[in-house]
Every structure is written in structure tokens, then in C-alpha cells.
Design a protein around this motif. Structure first.
Motif, mmCIF file in Angstrom:
data_model
loop_
_atom_site.group_PDB
_atom_site.id
_atom_site.type_symbol
_atom_site.label_atom_id
_atom_site.label_comp_id
_atom_site.label_asym_id
_atom_site.label_seq_id
_atom_site.Cartn_x
_atom_site.Cartn_y
_atom_site.Cartn_z
ATOM 1 N N TRP A 11 -43.382 -10.636 -27.633
ATOM 2 C CA TRP A 11 -44.280 -11.428 -28.568
ATOM 3 C C TRP A 11 -45.428 -10.516 -28.468
ATOM 4 N N LEU A 15 -49.630 -15.683 -30.149
ATOM 5 C CA LEU A 15 -49.700 -17.071 -29.826
ATOM 6 C C LEU A 15 -50.238 -17.590 -28.731
ATOM 7 N N TYR A 23 -43.069 -22.564 -31.018
ATOM 8 C CA TYR A 23 -42.317 -21.378 -31.484
ATOM 9 C C TYR A 23 -40.863 -21.682 -30.969
ATOM 10 N N LYS A 26 -38.776 -24.082 -32.180
ATOM 11 C CA LYS A 26 -38.124 -23.909 -33.294
ATOM 12 C C LYS A 26 -36.834 -23.058 -33.029
ATOM 13 N N LEU A 238 -41.065 -12.704 -33.581
ATOM 14 C CA LEU A 238 -41.867 -13.659 -33.938
ATOM 15 C C LEU A 238 -41.680 -14.517 -35.034
ATOM 16 N N ASN A 239 -40.571 -14.146 -35.627
ATOM 17 C CA ASN A 239 -40.153 -14.740 -36.872
ATOM 18 C C ASN A 239 -38.454 -15.500 -36.377
ATOM 19 N N ALA A 240 -38.466 -16.837 -36.410
ATOM 20 C CA ALA A 240 -37.538 -17.421 -35.925
ATOM 21 C C ALA A 240 -36.259 -17.306 -36.695
#
Ligand code: PEP
Length: 264
Positions: A11, A15, A23, A26, A238-240
Motif C-alpha cells: 500500500w 491510507l 479498506y 471491504k 489499493l483497489n478492492a
């Protein structure tokens, strides 16, 4: 090489502690736990403790993005492997951003690899050439030097099972990913070097990852590249949605391979 795939999300400096927790909530919903895929999250240092309490370690393991090789003392701003022991299973060491922005050399990565091992943390040693070195056809020599330099004084037992990530510097965060053919060659160079230093058995036990602008669109080609055991993912982790697709792909490829093996 292990049958299990390893997918690591770096990451970087993104964040807040609260943001990291949201996150992970998620990710927990999106990512299924598969026995054949190990998913590792490398949040910022501050979030490690709270995420350590939040995550189910069967679903996610944790990694530090860096560490310091001295155990304790007057080293303002540093966090040691000794302090990270018990909090993380892995530590990313020698990432190109550490080498190029913070001027870390092989002498530093070597100390960090040793400290990680000393404190039961599996190192993920990053190696890779710059664009300039690639243009000069020096990839092989750079990988050789970074492995010899990063592993000096480390025993075969300690190298057994460690992780090496091939991350060409020019591919990181640029959208300019390496070709699977080049990645296969790099993985072979890494394994040959480990075999030369520690023997064939240790070389097989080392897990080699590819990292550099990996996304859900190109992940499949690396997950099926011979000699590659998984991915080190920066931006896309960083994109689920992106990250969960990569984990599912890793599982699907493993399953297909196992079915084909059984049928043969
Ligand atoms: C990384 O940070 O290790 C990395 C590979 O970044 P990205 O996926 O964004 O290129």
C-alpha cells in the motif's frame, strides 16, 4: 517453488489507520480464503497493530514495508525487526523506492534480511534493474549483484523458503509492465544464482514474485509464467475490485493446473 500462490499488496504511504481498517473491511467481504493462495497486506507501519487485531490470519497475513536491522537503540524514526516480531509474517526489503529515494544499498538490504530472519519474519527481497541498466543489457548482472549483495552471510537454511520479488524499476508505478518472457528469464536468473550459492533444493524452495504495474488485466500472464509463484502489487492493491480479481485468478489457475495434473 511451492504450489501455493502468493499475492502481496504494497500500500506504500497511503491510507490513515482508520482508512486502512475500512479498506480491510471491504477486502474481507470481497476476497475468499483459498488454501492455495496466500494473501499478504503491507499497510503503513502505523496501521499494522490495529490490522493485526482486525484480520483473520487465515485470510490475510501482514507485511512491513521496511524495517531496521538494529534491534533497539538511538535510531530515531526507525522500526526494527525485533519490534515487528509477532505483528507481521513478512517484510518487504530493498524495494526500489527504498533503494532510489532513500539511497539504500545492498549492504543495507543485507542487514535487513538478516534482521528479519533473526526475528522470524520472512523477507521479501526486491531486486530489479533500472531503465538505463535494461537498455545497457545489464539485467542479468544487476540481479546477480543484488542477490549476492542482499544475501551475503546468510545460510542455506535461512534462505530456504524466502521470497524474492523481481521488480524492474522502470515498471513500478509506470503502467509499463515487463513482458512475461522477460519475467521468466529474470526468474530463471534468480533461481540459477540461488542454486549456485545454496544448491538446487534451496533454489526450488524460494518463491519468486513479479511486481511492476500488475493489474487485473495483465495478472494472468504472470500467474502462468514458469518460475513465478505470485505477484507483488502496488497501486492496484489499493483497489478492492482489482486486488480481489487477482486473488481469484491465482486460485483458478492453481485449480486448473491441479486438475490437469490429476487427469494426466
Ligand atoms: C510496488 O510497489 O512494489 C509495485 C510493484 O508498484 P506498482 O504495482 O504500482 O507498479
Amino acid at each position: 517453488m511451492s504450489g501455493k500462490k502468493l499475492i502481496v499488496g504494497n500500500w506504500k504511504m497511503n491510507l490513515t489507520v482508520q482508512g486502512a481498517s475500512l479498506y480491510v473491511h471491504k477486502l474481507e467481504k470481497k476476497i475468499k480464503t483459498h488454501r492455495d493462495v496466500e494473501v499478504v497486506l503491507a499497510p503503513g507501519m502505523l496501521a499494522l497493530q490495529s490490522l493485526g487485531l482486525q484480520v483473520n490470519r487465515r485470510q490475510f497475513k501482514l507485511a512491513a514495508q521496511n524495517l531496521y536491522w538494529k534491534d533497539e537503540g538511538a535510531y530515531t524514526g526507525e522500526v526494527s525487526a525485533y519490534q515487528l516480531n509477532g505483528l507481521v509474517e513478512y517484510a518487504i526489503i530493498g524495494h526500489s523506492e527504498r533503494r532510489h529515494i532513500f539511497h539504500e544499498h545492498d549492504k543495507d538490504t543485507r542487514g535487513k534480511v538478516q534482521a528479519a530472519i533473526r526475528h522470524d519474519i520472512t523477507p521479501i527481497l526486491c531486486v530489479g534493474e533500472t531503465a538505463h541498466e535494461k537498455a545497457a543489457h545489464e539485467t542479468h548482472a544487476v540481479l546477480h549483484d543484488q542477490i549476492v549483495g542482499g544475501l551475503a552471510n546468510i545460510t542455506a537454511d535461512e534462505v530456504n523458503g524466502m521470497v524474492i520479488a523481481y521488480e524492474p524499476v522502470w515498471a513500478i508505478g509506470t503502467g509499463n509492465n515487463a513482458t512475461p518472457v522477460d519475467v521468466e528469464k529474470a526468474a530463471q536468473t534468480i533461481r540459477d544464482q540461488i542454486a549456485h550459492l545454496y544448491g538446487a533444493k534451496v533454489s526450488k524452495s524460494v518463491r519468486v514474485l513479479y511486481g511492476g504495474s500488475v493489474s487485473s488485466h495483465n495478472a494472468a500472464s504472470y500467474l502462468t509464467t514458469p518460475g513465478i509463484d505470485g505477484l507483488l502489487v502496488g497501486g492496484a492493491s489499493l483497489n478492492a475490485e482489482e486486488f480481489s480479481v487477482m486473488v481469484e485468478l491465482a486460485h483458478t489457475f492453481n485449480e486448473t493446473k491441479n486438475l490437469a495434473r490429476k487427469a494426466a
